[in-house]
Design an enzyme around this catalytic site. Structure first.
Site, mmCIF file in Angstrom:
data_model
loop_
_atom_site.group_PDB
_atom_site.id
_atom_site.type_symbol
_atom_site.label_atom_id
_atom_site.label_comp_id
_atom_site.label_asym_id
_atom_site.label_seq_id
_atom_site.Cartn_x
_atom_site.Cartn_y
_atom_site.Cartn_z
ATOM 1 N N ARG A 1 11.448 -24.124 9.693
ATOM 2 C CA ARG A 1 12.106 -23.828 8.424
ATOM 3 C C ARG A 1 12.065 -22.332 8.098
ATOM 4 O O ARG A 1 10.976 -21.784 7.903
ATOM 5 C CB ARG A 1 11.356 -24.598 7.331
ATOM 6 C CG ARG A 1 11.846 -24.337 5.952
ATOM 7 C CD ARG A 1 10.880 -24.900 4.921
ATOM 8 N NE ARG A 1 11.444 -24.711 3.594
ATOM 9 C CZ ARG A 1 10.750 -24.796 2.483
ATOM 10 N NH1 ARG A 1 9.466 -25.079 2.496
ATOM 11 N NH2 ARG A 1 11.342 -24.584 1.330
ATOM 12 N N TYR B 1 8.889 -18.091 5.913
ATOM 13 C CA TYR B 1 7.650 -18.880 5.916
ATOM 14 C C TYR B 1 6.792 -18.709 7.167
ATOM 15 O O TYR B 1 5.704 -19.279 7.244
ATOM 16 C CB TYR B 1 7.992 -20.367 5.722
ATOM 17 C CG TYR B 1 8.643 -20.636 4.388
ATOM 18 C CD1 TYR B 1 7.938 -20.427 3.202
ATOM 19 C CD2 TYR B 1 9.967 -21.079 4.295
ATOM 20 C CE1 TYR B 1 8.532 -20.653 1.974
ATOM 21 C CE2 TYR B 1 10.570 -21.311 3.070
ATOM 22 C CZ TYR B 1 9.852 -21.095 1.909
ATOM 23 O OH TYR B 1 10.427 -21.318 0.681
ATOM 24 N N ASN C 1 0.041 -26.515 -2.643
ATOM 25 C CA ASN C 1 1.309 -25.810 -2.493
ATOM 26 C C ASN C 1 2.382 -26.838 -2.833
ATOM 27 O O ASN C 1 2.724 -27.676 -1.999
ATOM 28 C CB ASN C 1 1.500 -25.286 -1.066
ATOM 29 C CG ASN C 1 2.811 -24.529 -0.925
ATOM 30 O OD1 ASN C 1 3.684 -24.601 -1.802
ATOM 31 N ND2 ASN C 1 2.974 -23.821 0.175
ATOM 32 N N ALA D 1 8.987 -26.795 -3.782
ATOM 33 C CA ALA D 1 9.965 -26.625 -4.865
ATOM 34 C C ALA D 1 9.574 -27.373 -6.144
ATOM 35 O O ALA D 1 10.069 -27.041 -7.230
ATOM 36 C CB ALA D 1 11.344 -27.074 -4.395
ATOM 37 N N GLU E 1 -3.282 -22.936 -7.024
ATOM 38 C CA GLU E 1 -1.895 -23.028 -6.555
ATOM 39 C C GLU E 1 -1.679 -21.986 -5.451
ATOM 40 O O GLU E 1 -2.090 -20.833 -5.600
ATOM 41 C CB GLU E 1 -0.978 -22.750 -7.753
ATOM 42 C CG GLU E 1 0.500 -22.746 -7.444
ATOM 43 C CD GLU E 1 1.322 -22.389 -8.703
ATOM 44 O OE1 GLU E 1 0.793 -22.459 -9.838
ATOM 45 O OE2 GLU E 1 2.499 -22.025 -8.535
ATOM 46 N N ARG F 1 11.315 -13.149 -4.759
ATOM 47 C CA ARG F 1 12.452 -13.979 -4.348
ATOM 48 C C ARG F 1 13.348 -14.301 -5.563
ATOM 49 O O ARG F 1 13.284 -13.610 -6.571
ATOM 50 C CB ARG F 1 11.918 -15.241 -3.655
ATOM 51 C CG ARG F 1 11.071 -14.903 -2.417
ATOM 52 C CD ARG F 1 10.565 -16.146 -1.715
ATOM 53 N NE ARG F 1 11.670 -16.933 -1.194
ATOM 54 C CZ ARG F 1 11.545 -18.206 -0.788
ATOM 55 N NH1 ARG F 1 10.358 -18.807 -0.862
ATOM 56 N NH2 ARG F 1 12.585 -18.855 -0.319
HETATM 57 C C1 DQA Z 1 6.814 -22.244 -1.476
HETATM 58 C C2 DQA Z 1 7.727 -21.482 -2.421
HETATM 59 C C3 DQA Z 1 8.678 -22.422 -3.151
HETATM 60 O O1 DQA Z 1 9.532 -21.682 -4.013
HETATM 61 C C4 DQA Z 1 9.536 -23.173 -2.152
HETATM 62 O O2 DQA Z 1 10.367 -24.095 -2.817
HETATM 63 C C5 DQA Z 1 8.734 -23.839 -1.085
HETATM 64 C C6 DQA Z 1 7.596 -23.140 -0.513
HETATM 65 C C7 DQA Z 1 5.943 -21.308 -0.614
HETATM 66 O O3 DQA Z 1 4.980 -21.784 -0.021
HETATM 67 O O4 DQA Z 1 6.253 -20.114 -0.508
HETATM 68 O O5 DQA Z 1 9.067 -24.921 -0.640
HETATM 69 O O6 DQA Z 1 5.937 -23.067 -2.250
#
Ligand code: DQA
Length: 145
Positions: free
Chosen positions: A19, A24, A75, A78, A99, A108
């Site tokens: 992904r 990431y 984590n 979204a 978190e 972003r």
């Molecule tokens: C995320 C950041 C979120 O905005 C995104 O929707 C993700 C991954 C991150 O680990 O950077 O799915 O949580």
């Protein structure tokens, strides 16, 4: 007694490795699990690492952590930006929660700047990739011993 910490991952994090690697990174969630679990063991923390694409599943796992785990690293993917239910679940169990985001959400899109989770969390770690999980365990440790 072993100190257990629930490490929860929300939607699409099972796709790590494939992904958007530019955002990431190349590591898979299984690799992050292995590194985080090994790091936790060094802190005397037994890591229960899980992922779900379903909001209700994450809520159920947070509830089940009560009496079983001493803290939570999450984590929420979204769901960070949408889920009052996850905030309520964290408040309901009252476990110290950190978190984590792999990416720097503040660098972003603006819709990623708001988190429904942060008001219920001890703190937030973002932008450090998979290291963020280890930083979260380090920060959580004094709250769970
Ligand atoms: C995320 C950041 C979120 O905005 C995104 O929707 C993700 C991954 C991150 O680990 O950077 O799915 O949580």
């Amino acid at each position: 007694m072993t100190i257990s910490v629930l490490v929860l991952n929300g939607p699409n994090l099972n796709m790590l490795g494939k992904r958007e690697p530019g955002v990431y990174g190349a590591r898979t969630l299984a690799e992050i699990e292995e590194e985080t679990t090994a790091f936790g063991a060094g802190l005397g923390i037994s890591v229960d690492f899980r992922q779900s694409n379903h909001e209700g599943m994450l809520v159920d796992w947070i509830h089940e952590a009560l009496g079983r785990c001493r803290g939570i690293v999450i984590n929420p993917g979204a769901y960070t930006h949408t889920s009052i239910a996850l905030q309520d679940a964290i408040r309901a169990v009252g476990l110290p929660t950190i978190e984590v985001h792999l990416s720097n959400v503040f660098a972003r899109e603006t819709f990623r700047h708001h988190s429904y989770i942060s008001p219920a969390a001890l703190g937030v770690i973002c932008g450090f990739g998979p290291l963020g999980y280890q930083l979260a365990l380090t920060a959580l440790q004094p709250h769970v011993v």
